[in-house]
Write a protein that holds these residues in place. Structure first.
Motif, PDB file in Angstrom:
ATOM      1  N   GLY A 276      44.662  37.074  54.609  1.00  0.00           N
ATOM      2  CA  GLY A 276      43.503  37.463  55.408  1.00  0.00           C
ATOM      3  C   GLY A 276      42.304  37.875  54.579  1.00  0.00           C
ATOM      4  N   ASP A 277      42.483  38.106  53.279  1.00  0.00           N
ATOM      5  CA  ASP A 277      41.348  38.465  52.423  1.00  0.00           C
ATOM      6  C   ASP A 277      40.365  37.307  52.334  1.00  0.00           C
ATOM      7  N   GLN A 278      39.088  37.653  52.208  1.00  0.00           N
ATOM      8  CA  GLN A 278      38.068  36.632  52.047  1.00  0.00           C
ATOM      9  C   GLN A 278      38.152  36.043  50.631  1.00  0.00           C
ATOM     10  N   ALA A 279      37.831  34.762  50.542  1.00  0.00           N
ATOM     11  CA  ALA A 279      37.903  34.078  49.259  1.00  0.00           C
ATOM     12  C   ALA A 279      36.751  33.096  49.145  1.00  0.00           C
ATOM     13  N   GLU A 280      36.419  32.744  47.916  1.00  0.00           N
ATOM     14  CA  GLU A 280      35.418  31.718  47.630  1.00  0.00           C
ATOM     15  C   GLU A 280      35.981  30.774  46.580  1.00  0.00           C
ATOM     16  N   VAL A 281      35.663  29.496  46.750  1.00  0.00           N
ATOM     17  CA  VAL A 281      36.192  28.461  45.862  1.00  0.00           C
ATOM     18  C   VAL A 281      35.027  27.641  45.335  1.00  0.00           C
ATOM     19  N   VAL A 282      35.054  27.357  44.046  1.00  0.00           N
ATOM     20  CA  VAL A 282      34.110  26.414  43.445  1.00  0.00           C
ATOM     21  C   VAL A 282      34.916  25.290  42.825  1.00  0.00           C
ATOM     22  N   PHE A 283      34.419  24.067  42.984  1.00  0.00           N
ATOM     23  CA  PHE A 283      35.112  22.894  42.484  1.00  0.00           C
ATOM     24  C   PHE A 283      34.334  22.281  41.329  1.00  0.00           C
ATOM     25  N   ASN A 284      35.089  21.738  40.370  1.00  0.00           N
ATOM     26  CA  ASN A 284      34.443  21.049  39.250  1.00  0.00           C
ATOM     27  C   ASN A 284      33.599  19.878  39.735  1.00  0.00           C
TER      28      ASN A 284
END
Length: 379
Positions: A276-284
């Protein structure tokens, strides 16, 4: 980010020294430097522990191995490799000749068995008639035998000889045996007709079951898409011989599935990773873009901790860098990553509910990482 914090702190100290006219001496300068080390170090340590980050993240794709249920020579393969397919669309066909012949053979056996049932019914009627005739002949022979036996009691006045009396008795016994033989044949035929399963003759029922199996395998000569998706790396070609071997799939099918990212975090972050924690993802593959999401689940086991019974002793895996904690990240806006191929690598930051004010540092760092994806040199 460390340099940015240092420069910011330096600018603040410079402004304080100028505004308050603090002299630069052996007490003020070391105090400012030591304060900066403590302040910046505390912020970074709080950020690292409470808002975990990992460079080991990847979009995971589950594939379906296509294994034929029958064996034979491939005669046709779909031309739509790496194109969207619907459930039930054609993938490839195996030569159906042998399976069609099997179906036709069983159909002939069923027809023969059904004719045999009719023949058994006719034979049963004939045997019932034979029983009636044998019974009549037995009764007649019994009357003759009784008449000869009663007439021979008076030896002086008997019109019958002993030989005639014995012959009459033998005729009766033969008729009795013939009647019993007819009964036995009738019972045997009736037993064959009475062998029923679900109201149908057992032989016909068995053959129809065999026909269903043969038709099933005939239908399996055409292999179809198990779900919506696409077939990739299509190496199967007409003329190849295939067989149902679980360890040798002939095609790889990628079903449509919700895009999820699996990330491996340090074990130090175990208490700050919660579903349930918020997350952020960056992709190559998406420089300058940040995709938001949330932690869907934390896997309850570490991958390298699984063991199987073997004939030798096994050691423990003690490298915490390799034995990380796996978390599934569910992306909020999948449209941002639709252009990326499955399996794309990325980096993930998770924002827990602890010390939320320092999460801004992690967000800035993550965005700096995303912009850094523009900078590379291949030579």
């Amino acid at each position: 980010m460390d340099l940015l914090l240092i420069l910011t702190y330096t600018a603040i100290c410079f402004g304080i020294f100028k505004f308050f006219k603090i002299p630069l001496n052996k007490w003020s300068v070391p105090t400012a430097v030591l304060g900066g080390i403590i302040l910046i170090g505390s912020l970074l340590l709080l950020m690292n522990y409470n808002h975990p980050y990992t460079e080991r993240a990847q979009m995971v794709t589950v594939t379906l191995p296509i294994i034929p249920e029958i064996q034979g020579v491939v005669v046709e393969v779909t031309p739509n490799a790496n194109k969207k397919l619907k459930k039930g669309d054609f993938l490839f066909r195996v030569d159906p000749t042998a399976y069609e012949a099997k179906v036709e053979s069983i159909k002939g056996e069923i027809e023969s068995a059904q004719q045999n049932v009719e023949m058994l019914k006719a034979r049963l009627a004939s045997e019932n008639a034979d029983i009636a005739q044998a019974k009549a002949e037995r009764d007649l022979a019994l009357k003759d035998a009784d008449r000869y036996r009663n007439g021979s009691r008076d030896k002086l006045k008997s019109p019958f000889t002993d030989q005639e009396v014995v012959r009459a008795q033998q005729t009766y016994l033969a008729a009795q045996a013939q009647w019993r033989s007819s009964l036995s044949k009738r019972d045997q035929t009736a037993a064959q007709l009475d062998a029923m399963i679900n109201g149908e003759n057992a032989t016909v029922y068995r053959l129809k079951a065999n026909l269903k199996e043969a038709e099933y395998f005939l239908a399996k000569t055409v292999v179809r898409a198990p779900s919506d998706g696409y077939a990739t790396q299509l190496f199967l070609k007409p003329g190849m011989f295939v067989r149902p071997l679980p360890l040798r799939p002939v095609m790889v099918f990628v079903p449509d599935q919700k895009t999820s990212v699996y990330a491996v975090f340090r074990q130090n972050s175990a208490l700050r990773l919660t579903a349930g924690d918020q997350a952020e993802v960056v992709f190559n593959g998406l420089p300058g873009s940040v995709v938001k999401g949330k932690v869907k689940q934390i896997l309850p086991a570490i991958a390298n901790s699984s063991y199987q019974a073997q004939g030798h002793l096994q050691g423990l895996s003690l490298d915490p860098k390799l034995d990380g904690i796996y978390a599934e990240i569910e992306l909020n806006n999948v449209a941002d990553v639709e252009r990326l191929p499955a399996g794309t690598m990325g980096q993930v930051a998770v924002y827990s509910g602890y010390f939320e004010h320092v999460s801004i540092i992690r967000k800035i760092l993550l965005r700096m990482t995303s912009w850094m994806h523009y900078l590379y040199i291949d030579h």
